[in-house]
Design a protein around this motif. Structure first.
Motif, short mmCIF file in Angstrom:
data_model
loop_
_atom_site.label_atom_id
_atom_site.label_comp_id
_atom_site.label_asym_id
_atom_site.label_seq_id
_atom_site.Cartn_x
_atom_site.Cartn_y
_atom_site.Cartn_z
N UNK A 227 60.40 61.99 33.53
CA UNK A 227 58.99 61.41 33.34
C UNK A 227 58.30 61.70 32.22
N UNK A 228 58.74 62.48 31.24
CA UNK A 228 57.94 62.95 30.05
C UNK A 228 58.89 62.92 28.86
N UNK A 229 58.93 62.22 27.87
CA UNK A 229 59.91 62.11 26.79
C UNK A 229 59.51 63.92 25.97
N UNK A 230 58.41 64.32 26.02
CA UNK A 230 58.19 65.67 25.31
C UNK A 230 58.57 66.71 26.24
N UNK A 231 58.60 66.55 27.78
CA UNK A 231 59.22 67.54 28.42
C UNK A 231 60.67 67.46 28.29
N UNK A 232 61.29 66.31 28.23
CA UNK A 232 62.68 66.25 28.01
C UNK A 232 63.17 67.08 26.60
N UNK A 233 62.40 66.82 25.84
CA UNK A 233 62.60 67.42 24.36
C UNK A 233 62.49 68.95 24.40
N UNK A 234 61.41 69.42 25.54
CA UNK A 234 61.21 70.62 25.41
C UNK A 234 62.54 71.60 26.22
N UNK A 235 62.97 70.63 27.26
CA UNK A 235 64.36 71.04 28.09
C UNK A 235 65.55 71.33 27.04
N UNK A 236 65.61 70.27 26.36
CA UNK A 236 66.83 70.30 25.13
C UNK A 236 66.62 71.37 24.59
N UNK A 237 65.35 71.83 23.81
CA UNK A 237 65.32 72.99 22.86
C UNK A 237 65.57 74.15 23.86
N UNK A 238 65.17 74.37 25.05
CA UNK A 238 65.56 75.46 25.54
C UNK A 238 67.10 75.70 25.85
N UNK A 239 67.61 74.45 26.17
CA UNK A 239 69.17 74.45 26.65
C UNK A 239 69.86 74.92 25.00
N UNK A 240 69.31 74.33 23.98
CA UNK A 240 70.04 74.67 22.74
C UNK A 240 70.01 76.14 22.22
N UNK A 241 68.91 76.88 22.84
CA UNK A 241 68.64 78.08 22.32
C UNK A 241 68.58 78.90 23.33
N UNK A 242 69.85 79.55 23.84
CA UNK A 242 69.84 80.37 24.91
C UNK A 242 70.21 81.87 24.53
N UNK A 243 70.91 81.77 23.33
CA UNK A 243 71.12 82.97 22.81
C UNK A 243 69.96 83.77 22.02
N UNK A 244 69.02 82.76 21.35
CA UNK A 244 68.03 83.33 20.71
C UNK A 244 66.71 82.58 21.48
#
Length: 346
Positions: A227-244
């Motif tokens: 529903x939101x391109x910015x939310x999707x981008x935020x989720x992708x950032x989280x998934x790509x930065x699990x260790x830090x």
């Protein structure tokens, strides 16, 4: 020679198709039961013993399901002939057992007696064991959606697809859960025709066959918000930065919104807060790693952004109700406990 005599002669000359299931510790009782039920239904529809199914266990392992049910199985070194060899696994497999299984399959398939004759299959993490030992190189394969991304990176000689299953020459593979039924029903269709497969499916209470092009169902909690391109981008950032893990302010800045706007997006689309979602994402990833890899508990915790063993253990217990050590013990045989995991944390 009359028709009945001809059929009898054919049955004598052609033994049943031999299916050998190799059960690895923590295998899915559902998958095992589904495979056995399907071939039993195929024999019933065919009116004769078309498929003979046996089950084996690798040396040093026991045939114990994910839910703790113990089944009888013959040692793998007693396997003499198999037209279809299928690995049934659902959890992390202790390295020595995985290696023993993979080496046995390579030796079996390379023997002059079996070369090019047997079909090799895998479901659950069984596909991963085949991939790890080069037995799927040059083939298309399906694997559980949770480990698909990692498999694509680790095994570049295999074409992994997001579909329910794959049938590629003498290799067959299925993703998660009921996909093994779809796989084998389509495989039966190739061997006996559409009517036969449809009758087998109907006897199992299935009203249709799902195709290999259908994607594996992924829980809504694991899917990016649409529903939101910015939310999707935020989720992708989280998934790509699990260790830090990133701070909420940094995530908001990177996607071009304020922290308050970011929180509003999470509440609107996911009914949670960014910090809560991020923590759950890391914990669920840690859980998969505990179940499906041999990394020590401390290594898993650090890889998921926890600063110490006690911090990881406490947070994990507060969320799931048991510690990482207890999680791993639930999905491992006693001999699968490594020295590292024993020394990590309580």
């Amino acid at each position: 020679m009359n028709v009945e005599a001809s059929a009898l002669t054919k049955a004598i000359m052609q033994p049943p198709f031999s299916v050998s299931l190799i059960l690895l510790p923590g295998f899915s009782l559902f998958a095992f039961g589904a495979v056995r039920s399907l071939f039993a239904a195929a024999n019933e529809v065919g009116g004769e013993l078309l498929y003979q199914v046996e089950q084996f266990v690798t040396d040093g392992a026991q045939a114990i399901t994910q839910c703790g049910v113990a089944l009888s199985a013959r040692p793998i070194d007693q396997l003499q002939r198999a037209d279809l060899l299928m690995l049934v696994a659902d959890e992390r497999v202790e390295p020595s057992i995985a290696n023993t299984t993979g080496n046995f399959l390579k030796q079996y398939l390379s023997s002059s007696h079996h070369a090019g004759e047997s079909i090799l299959g895998g479901c659950g993490t069984g596909t991963q064991i085949l991939a790890e030992h080069g037995l799927l190189d040059g083939y298309r394969a399906a694997i559980h959606w949770q480990i698909l991304a990692d498999a694509v990176k680790r095994y570049p000689n295999i074409v992994f697809t997001p579909g329910l299953f794959e049938i590629d020459r003498n290799r067959i593979s299925a993703g998660a859960g009921a996909a093994v039924l779809d796989l084998l029903l389509h495989w039966l269709e190739q061997r006996h025709g559409n009517t036969f497969a449809a009758e087998v499916a109907a006897s199992l209470g299935l009203d249709r066959l799902r195709g290999s092009d259908e994607r594996q169902p992924v829980p809504a909690s694991a899917q990016p918000a649409l529903g939101s391109a910015r939310l999707k981008e935020a989720l992708e950032l989280m998934a790509a930065n699990l260790a830090e893990p990133l701070q909420a302010e940094d995530i908001a800045q990177l996607v071009g919104v304020s922290r308050r706007q970011l929180e509003r997006l999470f509440r609107q689309h996911l009914d949670t807060f960014p910090s809560r979602y991020y923590l759950e994402l890391r914990l669920k990833h840690a859980r998969r790693q505990l179940k499906q890899t041999t990394q020590s508990i401390l290594q898993v915790g650090l890889a998921c952004g926890f600063t110490s063993g006690p911090h990881f253990s406490t947070t994990y217990r507060n969320y799931f109700g048991y510690t990482p050590r207890e999680e791993r013990a639930r999905h491992s045989m006693p001999q699968a406990m490594t020295k590292n995991s024993e020394e990590d944390i309580q």
